[in-house]
Design an enzyme around this catalytic site. Structure first.
Site, PDB file in Angstrom:
ATOM      1  N   LEU A   4      -5.918   2.173   7.686  1.00 27.90           N
ATOM      2  CA  LEU A   4      -7.100   1.650   8.419  1.00 27.90           C
ATOM      3  C   LEU A   4      -8.465   2.278   8.074  1.00 27.90           C
ATOM      4  O   LEU A   4      -9.099   2.919   8.737  1.00 27.90           O
ATOM      5  CB  LEU A   4      -6.993   2.296   9.909  1.00 27.90           C
ATOM      6  CG  LEU A   4      -7.617   1.483  10.953  1.00 27.90           C
ATOM      7  CD1 LEU A   4      -7.011   0.229  11.245  1.00 27.90           C
ATOM      8  CD2 LEU A   4      -7.446   2.444  12.693  1.00 27.90           C
ATOM      9  N   ILE A  14     -11.573  -1.607   5.338  1.00 28.69           N
ATOM     10  CA  ILE A  14     -11.177  -3.076   5.304  1.00 28.69           C
ATOM     11  C   ILE A  14     -10.140  -3.155   6.665  1.00 28.69           C
ATOM     12  O   ILE A  14     -10.030  -4.137   7.362  1.00 28.69           O
ATOM     13  CB  ILE A  14     -10.341  -3.433   4.092  1.00 28.69           C
ATOM     14  CG1 ILE A  14     -11.456  -3.423   3.077  1.00 28.69           C
ATOM     15  CG2 ILE A  14      -9.812  -4.772   4.312  1.00 28.69           C
ATOM     16  CD1 ILE A  14     -10.863  -3.823   1.543  1.00 28.69           C
ATOM     17  N   SER A  35      -1.885   5.564   8.719  1.00 30.20           N
ATOM     18  CA  SER A  35      -2.671   5.685   7.674  1.00 30.20           C
ATOM     19  C   SER A  35      -2.310   7.307   7.460  1.00 30.20           C
ATOM     20  O   SER A  35      -1.430   7.795   8.231  1.00 30.20           O
ATOM     21  CB  SER A  35      -4.186   5.904   8.036  1.00 30.20           C
ATOM     22  OG  SER A  35      -4.291   6.514   9.324  1.00 30.20           O
ATOM     23  N   ARG A  36      -2.989   7.834   6.475  1.00 29.26           N
ATOM     24  CA  ARG A  36      -2.559   9.421   6.239  1.00 29.26           C
ATOM     25  C   ARG A  36      -2.850  10.311   7.584  1.00 29.26           C
ATOM     26  O   ARG A  36      -1.911  11.030   7.796  1.00 29.26           O
ATOM     27  CB  ARG A  36      -3.570  10.001   5.154  1.00 29.26           C
ATOM     28  CG  ARG A  36      -2.994   9.710   3.716  1.00 29.26           C
ATOM     29  CD  ARG A  36      -3.934   9.995   2.566  1.00 29.26           C
ATOM     30  NE  ARG A  36      -5.356   9.281   3.071  1.00 29.26           N
ATOM     31  CZ  ARG A  36      -6.458   9.573   2.428  1.00 29.26           C
ATOM     32  NH1 ARG A  36      -6.514  10.291   1.251  1.00 29.26           N
ATOM     33  NH2 ARG A  36      -7.276   8.747   2.520  1.00 29.26           N
ATOM     34  N   GLY A  42      -4.150  -5.723  -0.134  1.00 26.99           N
ATOM     35  CA  GLY A  42      -4.330  -4.516  -0.632  1.00 26.99           C
ATOM     36  C   GLY A  42      -4.053  -4.579  -2.428  1.00 26.99           C
ATOM     37  O   GLY A  42      -4.853  -5.005  -3.091  1.00 26.99           O
ATOM     38  N   ARG A  43      -2.671  -4.101  -2.827  1.00 24.12           N
ATOM     39  CA  ARG A  43      -2.414  -4.203  -4.049  1.00 24.12           C
ATOM     40  C   ARG A  43      -1.007  -4.772  -4.056  1.00 24.12           C
ATOM     41  O   ARG A  43      -0.084  -4.312  -3.393  1.00 24.12           O
ATOM     42  CB  ARG A  43      -2.523  -2.911  -4.792  1.00 24.12           C
ATOM     43  CG  ARG A  43      -3.897  -2.436  -5.212  1.00 24.12           C
ATOM     44  CD  ARG A  43      -4.268  -3.240  -6.258  1.00 24.12           C
ATOM     45  NE  ARG A  43      -5.937  -2.910  -7.000  1.00 24.12           N
ATOM     46  CZ  ARG A  43      -6.994  -3.626  -6.477  1.00 24.12           C
ATOM     47  NH1 ARG A  43      -6.813  -4.271  -5.435  1.00 24.12           N
ATOM     48  NH2 ARG A  43      -8.021  -2.898  -6.693  1.00 24.12           N
ATOM     49  N   GLU A  87       0.362  -9.081 -11.691  1.00 26.31           N
ATOM     50  CA  GLU A  87      -0.717 -10.293 -11.766  1.00 26.31           C
ATOM     51  C   GLU A  87      -1.040 -10.529 -13.271  1.00 26.31           C
ATOM     52  O   GLU A  87      -1.130  -9.554 -14.114  1.00 26.31           O
ATOM     53  CB  GLU A  87      -2.067  -9.995 -11.001  1.00 26.31           C
ATOM     54  CG  GLU A  87      -1.865  -9.784  -9.416  1.00 26.31           C
ATOM     55  CD  GLU A  87      -3.066  -9.128  -8.896  1.00 26.31           C
ATOM     56  OE1 GLU A  87      -4.075  -9.031  -9.192  1.00 26.31           O
ATOM     57  OE2 GLU A  87      -2.659  -9.109  -7.557  1.00 26.31           O
ATOM     58  N   HIS A  96      -5.607 -13.190  -5.761  1.00 23.12           N
ATOM     59  CA  HIS A  96      -6.391 -12.093  -5.750  1.00 23.12           C
ATOM     60  C   HIS A  96      -8.242 -12.706  -5.380  1.00 23.12           C
ATOM     61  O   HIS A  96      -8.785 -12.137  -6.420  1.00 23.12           O
ATOM     62  CB  HIS A  96      -6.172 -11.315  -7.074  1.00 23.12           C
ATOM     63  CG  HIS A  96      -6.537  -9.902  -6.793  1.00 23.12           C
ATOM     64  ND1 HIS A  96      -5.932  -8.795  -7.208  1.00 23.12           N
ATOM     65  CD2 HIS A  96      -7.655  -9.363  -5.985  1.00 23.12           C
ATOM     66  CE1 HIS A  96      -6.325  -7.696  -6.935  1.00 23.12           C
ATOM     67  NE2 HIS A  96      -7.293  -7.812  -6.100  1.00 23.12           N
ATOM     68  N   ALA A 154      -9.496 -12.309  -2.373  1.00 21.28           N
ATOM     69  CA  ALA A 154      -9.861 -11.952  -0.596  1.00 21.28           C
ATOM     70  C   ALA A 154     -11.472 -11.457  -1.055  1.00 21.28           C
ATOM     71  O   ALA A 154     -12.192 -11.463  -0.133  1.00 21.28           O
ATOM     72  CB  ALA A 154      -8.994 -11.031  -0.213  1.00 21.28           C
TER      73      ALA A 154
HETATM   74  O1  LIG Z   1      -9.044  -6.223  -4.932  1.00 19.45           O
HETATM   75  C1  LIG Z   1     -10.244  -6.057  -5.342  1.00 19.45           C
HETATM   76  C2  LIG Z   1     -10.917  -4.737  -5.552  1.00 19.45           C
HETATM   77  O2  LIG Z   1     -10.250  -3.690  -5.355  1.00 19.45           O
HETATM   78  O3  LIG Z   1     -11.941  -4.801  -5.682  1.00 19.45           O
END
Ligand SMILES: O=CC(=O)O
Length: 341
Positions: free
Chosen positions: A163, A166, A185-186, A242-243, A272, A290, A292
């Site tokens: 949180l 983004i 979150s942490r 995210g990743r 990727e 990728h 976004a």
């Molecule tokens: O995914 C894209 C970034 O981390 O900027």
């Protein structure tokens, strides 16, 4: 590669778009791996750049160029890494900290665009926007008649993993759609009243949708694993902006194939640009490359932000380094702008 004096030198290791390149060249002496006629491989180029009389003290890291010990060894003059990405998983932060190299990322430049995109992916999966579009284009409407029902966004319990800048924007948007927000979150955040789950498995068990919006690091690699997907359940949807490696991708494919979850909206992938081929034929999965973070507006904000960070660094190097030497957490060095008085 000779020192020109005047403008400070900046190392650039990926081609950037023309307005970005022009803005950099305007203010800095850009040592560009992709300059016409430059033929050295990357690390040799970095080493040659570092050997001139006024070597670069800063680098702009565009895309996923890795900043690790061998990169930093090749360029011992570097004191500042300005990344154009939000995620810093391609940068060895501990190694930078050890060497007194300040690190800046893209800050909040992309946050609203990524949050919008996450909502778009979720709506697409639930309401089958892309699947319906394909159905129309292939001429199935007249031939087949009925179309499977979608699922309503309002009322869904959405579990957000991460949180931060983004994730909190995703939460606000989805609240406006009538969703119930939970998060992991942490640490719990005093600023929100959403229900906090210290454990992602429990978050998944109490959610209809999981949105991955956390950074990738040792603690969050495969944070969505087989057990978490099973806890989410057969009506559950996963969205990842995210990743890729935040999710165990092989297990995600199995869960989708076996109907253990209902669908997924994925902008990022573990390897990727490779995307598991099995996903291509799944109508309940929305895939994108990728993107976004990418809008005209975020690109122009990024340009200003990156140049601002470089200028802050060059105008106040001493204070940045002092902050570092006094043992402040690395996060406090991000972005470099925060080093300005
Ligand atoms: O995914 C894209 C970034 O981390 O900027």
């Amino acid at each position: 590669m000779a020192a020109a004096g005047g403008k400070p030198a900046v190392l650039l290791l990926r081609p950037v778009d023309a307005p970005f390149a022009a803005a950099l060249r305007d203010r800095f002496r850009v040592l560009d791996l992709y300059a016409p006629g430059q033929a050295l491989p990357a690390l040799a180029f970095v080493a040659a750049a570092a050997a001139v009389p006024e070597p670069p003290r800063a680098t702009v890291i565009w895309g996923g160029v890795r900043v690790d010990a061998s990169f930093l060894d090749a360029a011992p003059s570097l004191r500042c890494v300005v990344s154009t990405a939000a995620g810093l998983d391609h940068i060895d932060l501990a190694e930078c900290a050890r060497r007194g190299v300040a690190v800046a990322n893209s800050g909040e430049v992309y946050s609203t665009d990524v949050a919008d995109y996450a909502v778009g992916l979720l709506l697409d999966v639930l309401r089958r926007v892309s699947a319906s579009e394909r159905y129309v284009r292939r001429g199935s409407w007249a031939a087949q008649g009925d179309y499977p029902l979608g699922s309503k966004l309002g009322g869904k319990r959405v579990g957000i993993i991460g949180l931060g800048n983004i994730g909190s924007r995703i939460a606000k948007r989805l609240e406006a759609f009538g969703c119930i927000i939970h998060y992991n979150s942490r640490k719990p955040k005093d600023s929100v009243s959403y229900k906090y789950f210290p454990n992602v498995h429990e978050l998944a068990a109490e959610s209809d949708v999981l949105v991955v919006a956390c950074a990738l690091n040792k603690a969050t690699r495969h944070i969505v694993n087989k057990d978490v997907l099973e806890a989410l359940g057969k009506d559950g949807v996963v969205v990842n902006i995210g990743r890729g490696a935040n999710i165990d991708e092989a297990e995600l494919v199995i869960a989708l194939r076996e109907g253990k979850i209902a669908g997924a909206g994925l902008d990022v992938f573990e390897h990727e640009p490779k995307v598991p081929a099995e996903l291509f034929s799944m109508e309940n999965v929305v895939l994108s490359r990728h993107v976004a973070v990418l809008t005209e507006e975020s690109r122009s904000d990024l340009r200003a932000h990156t140049i601002g960070n470089l200028e802050a660094f060059f105008s106040d190097v001493t204070r940045c380094l002092l902050l570092h030497l006094h043992g402040l957490a690395l996060q406090e060095l991000i972005p470099v702008r925060s080093c300005s008085p």
